[in-house]
Design a protein around this motif. Structure first.
Motif: not given
Length: 357
Positions: A1-3, A67, A59, A13, A6, A62, A64-65, A9-10
């Motif tokens: 996932m692109n920085e 969120c 997101l 969350r 990500s 994705a 694997e996400n 995403n944080r």
């Protein structure tokens, strides 16, 4: 996932955790929704909001996400303040959403006809119209979240703005990460820990175009002067990392105010004798050993819970209330609020408006 994604995403969350914990920065808290089935994304067409939209799209797709912003709906309010340029932004966003296969709710309002003449009045008018539109659209589209693209730089500008206007500790918090707008409808800011340079880098990497609003350089507006004059001066002459420093200050102020809020609630519960829609009665003896700042915060909380206006309440008014808990008889405050001391009893009440019959 692109920085960058990500980091968004944080941020998302963190917003969801704040909602789950009930930390919405409003006195009336509704139970949070279990998960946002749909998210309304406020997009002006500028770099920040376009980056937010693209990151949320990644997101959503994705696998694997963990969120889940849910399916996305884009919202754009054309204020009509920049004539053809405003219309061009709306047209560009329409084409972009069609290319991305995203639903778009577009509305145009002619705010110029409602303008009071001052830049401050126009700022407030635009903000009010934008949030009214977003809330109305979120309800119509069955969205539980409204995502907006405020960044760390916006936070720094807001904190400076509050300091300049004369804020207390609470104002140092700046922009809240989460805000309850209506029952089960939350405003979220997933980009709040990201800087404007992060946004631009992400868009360049994604080869994603965006629009530039010329009004963002109009120095009639206080925020623009802070952005284009004050912050660059502070960076050059005092601290190159001043934005990060102000952002950390806002985080610390938020932590401190959460602790203070808990103390104030406990003190006020102990001191309150009774209350109704118009009156709040306090036992002043319960406030004798309480620090001055906390006593004034108790009064602030009363004003919030009673829905009394604080616009005309200045430092001197809160100070007079503090002094009345120790001695005095009666004071009159803005907006028909009266505070009367009777021995150990302090009565706060809103008097009938003189125009009422």
């Amino acid at each position: 996932m692109n920085e960058f994604v990500s980091a968004v995403n944080r941020g998302w969350r963190a917003c969801e955790q704040r909602i789950a914990a009930g930390q919405t920065h409003l006195p009336d808290k509704s139970p949070p929704a279990a998960q946002a089935e749909r998210t309304l994304v406020a997009v002006s067409g500028g770099a920040d909001s376009v980056a937010l939209l693209r990151a949320l799209m990644e997101l959503v797709s994705a696998t694997e996400n963990d969120c889940r912003p849910g399916s996305l709906v884009v919202a754009h309010l054309n204020h009509g303040l920049r004539g053809a340029d405003s219309d061009a932004d709306a047209d560009w966003l329409t084409e972009t959403c069609q290319a991305l296969n995203l639903p778009l709710v577009l509305e145009k309002q002619e705010l110029a006809s409602q303008q009071t003449g001052s830049s401050t009045g126009l700022e407030e008018l635009s903000r009010s119209a934008r949030y009214e539109f977003l809330i109305r659209t979120a309800h119509a589209e069955d969205c539980a979240r409204i995502a907006v693209a405020h960044t760390r730089d916006d936070q720094a500008e807001t904190v400076l703005h509050h300091i300049i206007r004369g804020t207390g500790i609470s104002g140092l918090k700046g922009i809240p990460r989460v805000r309850l707008l209506a029952e089960n409808l939350y405003l979220v800011r997933p980009l709040l820990d990201l800087g404007r340079e992060d946004v631009v880098h992400y868009l360049q990497e994604s080869s994603q175009e965006f629009r530039t609003d010329a009004s963002n350089t109009d120095l009639r507006f206080t925020r623009n002067r802070i952005r284009h004059q004050l912050l660059p001066y502070l960076k050059t002459e005092f601290n190159p990392a001043v934005v990060q420093a102000l952002h950390r200050l806002s985080q610390q102020a938020e932590e401190v105010t959460e602790v203070i809020s808990a103390d104030v609630t406990e003190i006020l519960n102990r001191a309150t004798l009774d209350r109704n829609r118009e009156t709040w009665r306090l036992d002043c003896d319960q406030l004798l050993d309480t620090p001055d700042y906390l006593v004034k915060q108790c009064f602030l909380k009363i004003w919030q819970e009673m829905h009394w206006s604080r616009k005309r309440m200045g430092f001197d008014h809160w100070q007079r209330l503090l002094e009345l808990t120790r001695e005095g008889q009666k004071i009159h405050l803005p907006d028909q609020i009266e505070a009367e001391r009777r021995e150990r009893l302090l009565i706060l009440r809103r008097l009938p408006d003189r125009t009422e019959t």
